[in-house]
Design a protein around this motif. Structure first.
Motif, mmCIF file in Angstrom:
data_model
loop_
_atom_site.group_PDB
_atom_site.id
_atom_site.type_symbol
_atom_site.label_atom_id
_atom_site.label_comp_id
_atom_site.label_asym_id
_atom_site.label_seq_id
_atom_site.Cartn_x
_atom_site.Cartn_y
_atom_site.Cartn_z
ATOM 1 N N LEU A 1 0.826 -1.204 0.000
ATOM 2 C CA LEU A 1 0.000 0.000 0.000
ATOM 3 C C LEU A 1 0.862 1.258 0.000
ATOM 4 O O LEU A 1 1.831 1.361 0.755
ATOM 5 N N ARG A 2 0.476 2.206 -0.829
ATOM 6 C CA ARG A 2 1.193 3.480 -0.873
ATOM 7 C C ARG A 2 0.441 4.558 -0.094
ATOM 8 O O ARG A 2 1.039 5.526 0.371
ATOM 9 N N ALA A 3 -0.865 4.400 0.038
ATOM 10 C CA ALA A 3 -1.664 5.377 0.779
ATOM 11 C C ALA A 3 -1.579 5.108 2.281
ATOM 12 O O ALA A 3 -1.321 3.981 2.725
ATOM 13 N N ALA A 4 -1.817 6.149 3.075
ATOM 14 C CA ALA A 4 -1.781 6.022 4.529
ATOM 15 C C ALA A 4 -2.827 5.010 4.994
ATOM 16 O O ALA A 4 -3.930 4.944 4.452
ATOM 17 N N HIS A 5 -2.506 4.223 6.000
ATOM 18 C CA HIS A 5 -3.414 3.191 6.497
ATOM 19 C C HIS A 5 -3.049 2.832 7.925
ATOM 20 O O HIS A 5 -1.913 3.040 8.359
ATOM 21 N N THR A 6 -4.013 2.283 8.651
ATOM 22 C CA THR A 6 -3.800 1.783 10.007
ATOM 23 C C THR A 6 -4.519 0.453 10.137
ATOM 24 O O THR A 6 -5.726 0.365 9.900
ATOM 25 N N PHE A 7 -3.805 -0.594 10.495
ATOM 26 C CA PHE A 7 -4.427 -1.905 10.669
ATOM 27 C C PHE A 7 -5.322 -1.868 11.913
ATOM 28 O O PHE A 7 -4.975 -1.251 12.928
ATOM 29 N N HIS B 1 -9.244 -3.617 13.989
ATOM 30 C CA HIS B 1 -10.178 -4.715 14.250
ATOM 31 C C HIS B 1 -9.432 -6.029 14.512
ATOM 32 O O HIS B 1 -8.442 -6.024 15.251
ATOM 33 N N GLN B 2 -9.906 -7.149 13.910
ATOM 34 C CA GLN B 2 -9.299 -8.444 14.187
ATOM 35 C C GLN B 2 -7.826 -8.489 13.817
ATOM 36 O O GLN B 2 -7.024 -9.161 14.481
ATOM 37 N N SER B 3 -7.445 -7.783 12.749
ATOM 38 C CA SER B 3 -6.045 -7.806 12.321
ATOM 39 C C SER B 3 -5.145 -7.155 13.366
ATOM 40 O O SER B 3 -4.078 -7.679 13.704
ATOM 41 N N ALA B 4 -5.580 -6.019 13.887
ATOM 42 C CA ALA B 4 -4.803 -5.359 14.937
ATOM 43 C C ALA B 4 -4.747 -6.232 16.186
ATOM 44 O O ALA B 4 -3.701 -6.336 16.844
ATOM 45 N N ALA B 5 -5.870 -6.863 16.531
ATOM 46 C CA ALA B 5 -5.898 -7.749 17.699
ATOM 47 C C ALA B 5 -4.878 -8.872 17.545
ATOM 48 O O ALA B 5 -4.134 -9.198 18.482
ATOM 49 N N LEU B 6 -4.835 -9.458 16.370
ATOM 50 C CA LEU B 6 -3.883 -10.529 16.096
ATOM 51 C C LEU B 6 -2.462 -10.015 16.225
ATOM 52 O O LEU B 6 -1.592 -10.677 16.801
ATOM 53 N N TRP B 7 -2.217 -8.811 15.690
ATOM 54 C CA TRP B 7 -0.862 -8.256 15.722
ATOM 55 C C TRP B 7 -0.407 -7.965 17.150
ATOM 56 O O TRP B 7 0.764 -8.131 17.499
ATOM 57 N N TRP B 8 -1.342 -7.543 18.006
ATOM 58 C CA TRP B 8 -1.005 -7.285 19.404
ATOM 59 C C TRP B 8 -0.758 -8.583 20.182
ATOM 60 O O TRP B 8 -0.210 -8.569 21.283
ATOM 61 N N GLY B 9 -1.201 -9.711 19.615
ATOM 62 C CA GLY B 9 -1.018 -10.993 20.294
ATOM 63 C C GLY B 9 -2.249 -11.514 20.991
ATOM 64 O O GLY B 9 -2.164 -12.477 21.773
ATOM 65 N N CYS B 10 -3.411 -10.924 20.714
ATOM 66 C CA CYS B 10 -4.654 -11.385 21.338
ATOM 67 C C CYS B 10 -5.082 -12.745 20.781
ATOM 68 O O CYS B 10 -4.761 -13.084 19.638
ATOM 69 N N ASP C 1 -10.509 -13.752 7.751
ATOM 70 C CA ASP C 1 -10.297 -14.127 6.355
ATOM 71 C C ASP C 1 -10.029 -12.902 5.484
ATOM 72 O O ASP C 1 -9.844 -13.021 4.275
ATOM 73 N N GLN C 2 -10.039 -11.728 6.114
ATOM 74 C CA GLN C 2 -9.665 -10.494 5.444
ATOM 75 C C GLN C 2 -8.725 -9.712 6.355
ATOM 76 O O GLN C 2 -8.777 -9.847 7.580
ATOM 77 N N THR C 3 -7.881 -8.892 5.757
ATOM 78 C CA THR C 3 -7.026 -8.003 6.518
ATOM 79 C C THR C 3 -7.765 -6.685 6.721
ATOM 80 O O THR C 3 -8.176 -6.042 5.761
ATOM 81 N N HIS C 4 -7.948 -6.302 7.980
ATOM 82 C CA HIS C 4 -8.723 -5.106 8.316
ATOM 83 C C HIS C 4 -7.811 -3.894 8.466
ATOM 84 O O HIS C 4 -6.754 -3.976 9.121
ATOM 85 N N LEU C 5 -8.226 -2.784 7.877
ATOM 86 C CA LEU C 5 -7.468 -1.543 8.024
ATOM 87 C C LEU C 5 -8.390 -0.342 7.873
ATOM 88 O O LEU C 5 -9.464 -0.440 7.296
#
Length: 320
Positions: free
Chosen positions: A63-69, A71-80, A87-91
């Motif tokens: 991605l070239r545009a600004a974004h922030t992960f 929902h579930q994707s952020a939860a996964l990244w934090w280790g939850c 089944d989708q990447t949330h941002l």
């Protein structure tokens, strides 16, 4: 040369070499324009949570545009813990995606305030408090409770009042009541999604709020049961099958020794007058004519408690 675990973008790589790697099973396609080197030891690519995290890295690089992960994707990244992997990447992005946008991305239009965004291990993600709120607003409340429980387990100092303040600032009306319920009932004492599932089952029908990791004093010391209502002498223990498999919990784990230890604990609990209701994942789908998990737990309570049981109207049945 593509090595095991290498994340490769087509735009940065020689196309012929990439084609040979795919044909030879050295690499596998993650998403359009992104590929992953296959583990040479077992001939497989990443699965489950690891694959979802690698996908996030790929999306971030593409991605070239600004974004922030989020929902579930952020939860996964934090280790939850999650009930199931997304089944989708949330941002979150501040523009409307076109009709030709990638279907494996779930774009939430908007902006994330600076104090609700973090740079975690190289990726822009919503803060843990914001992540819990986003999930509570959009997911099944049981699945959101799994995330909220594990967020508190990861960060016991997580400020739920901050999360409530974030929720108060949300303009959308749908899901607010459920989200507030999730924040009010989050408990870091839940060690697994199935423990949260069992607790949700009880809370949904208005059983008193249980203690998590409820202590029971025995001749062998103090044992902690997953759920407990000490005032009523009712305790629940969720048994994962993995505990009774060799190497199931960790390398070198001895299933036979675990069974012997469990027998000693059970005997000590019985002597202390405690007979926990034991629950396993398979109990979520009981055979016709047999008691459900909730029925097994509820019948341990006095009749006056059972008479007061009522389904909370805005809470749907748990996911199985």
């Amino acid at each position: 040369m593509i090595g095991p675990g290498d994340l490769v973008l087509a735009r940065d790589h020689d196309r012929k070499e990439l084609h040979r790697a795919l044909q030879g099973g050295v690499a596998t396609r993650l998403r359009v324009g992104a590929y992953l080197g296959v583990d040479a030891d077992d001939g497989r690519s990443a699965q489950g949570a690891r694959r979802a995290k690698i996908l996030m890295r790929a999306v971030h690089r593409q991605l070239r545009a600004a974004h922030t992960f989020s929902h579930q994707s952020a939860a996964l990244w934090w280790g939850c813990s999650l009930w199931k992997h997304p089944d989708q990447t949330h941002l979150v992005q501040d523009y409307r995606a076109s009709g030709r946008a990638a279907k494996d991305l779930k774009r939430h239009r908007g902006t994330v305030p600076d104090d609700q965004r973090a740079l975690e291990r190289g990726l822009p993600v919503t803060t843990l408090a914001r992540t819990v709120v986003d999930c509570a607003l959009t997911m099944h409340p049981m699945e959101a409770l799994v995330i909220a429980d594990s967020a508190l387990r990861l960060q016991p100092a997580l400020d739920l009042d901050e999360a409530r303040s974030i929720l108060d600032g949300v303009l959308r009306r749908n899901g607010r009541v459920r989200a507030r319920w999730v924040l009010d009932h989050a408990d870091g004492g839940a060690d697994s999604p199935w423990e949260t599932w069992t607790r949700y089952l009880c809370l949904r029908v208005s059983l008193p709020r249980p203690l998590t990791q409820a202590p029971v004093v025995t001749r062998l010391g103090t044992f902690h049961r997953d759920l407990g209502w000490p005032d009523h002498g009712v305790y629940v223990e969720f048994d994962g099958r993995v505990k009774y498999l060799d190497d199931g919990v960790r390398r070198g784990h001895d299933a036979r020794e675990e069974l012997l230890r469990e027998k000693r604990r059970t005997d000590a609990l019985h002597e202390a007058g405690v007979l926990p209701v034991r629950v396993m994942a398979g109990d979520a789908r009981p055979a016709p004519g047999t008691e459900t998990v909730l029925q097994r737990i509820a019948r341990r309570f006095p009749a006056q408690v059972r008479r007061q049981l009522r389904v909370v109207p805005f809470l749907p049945p748990p996911v199985v």
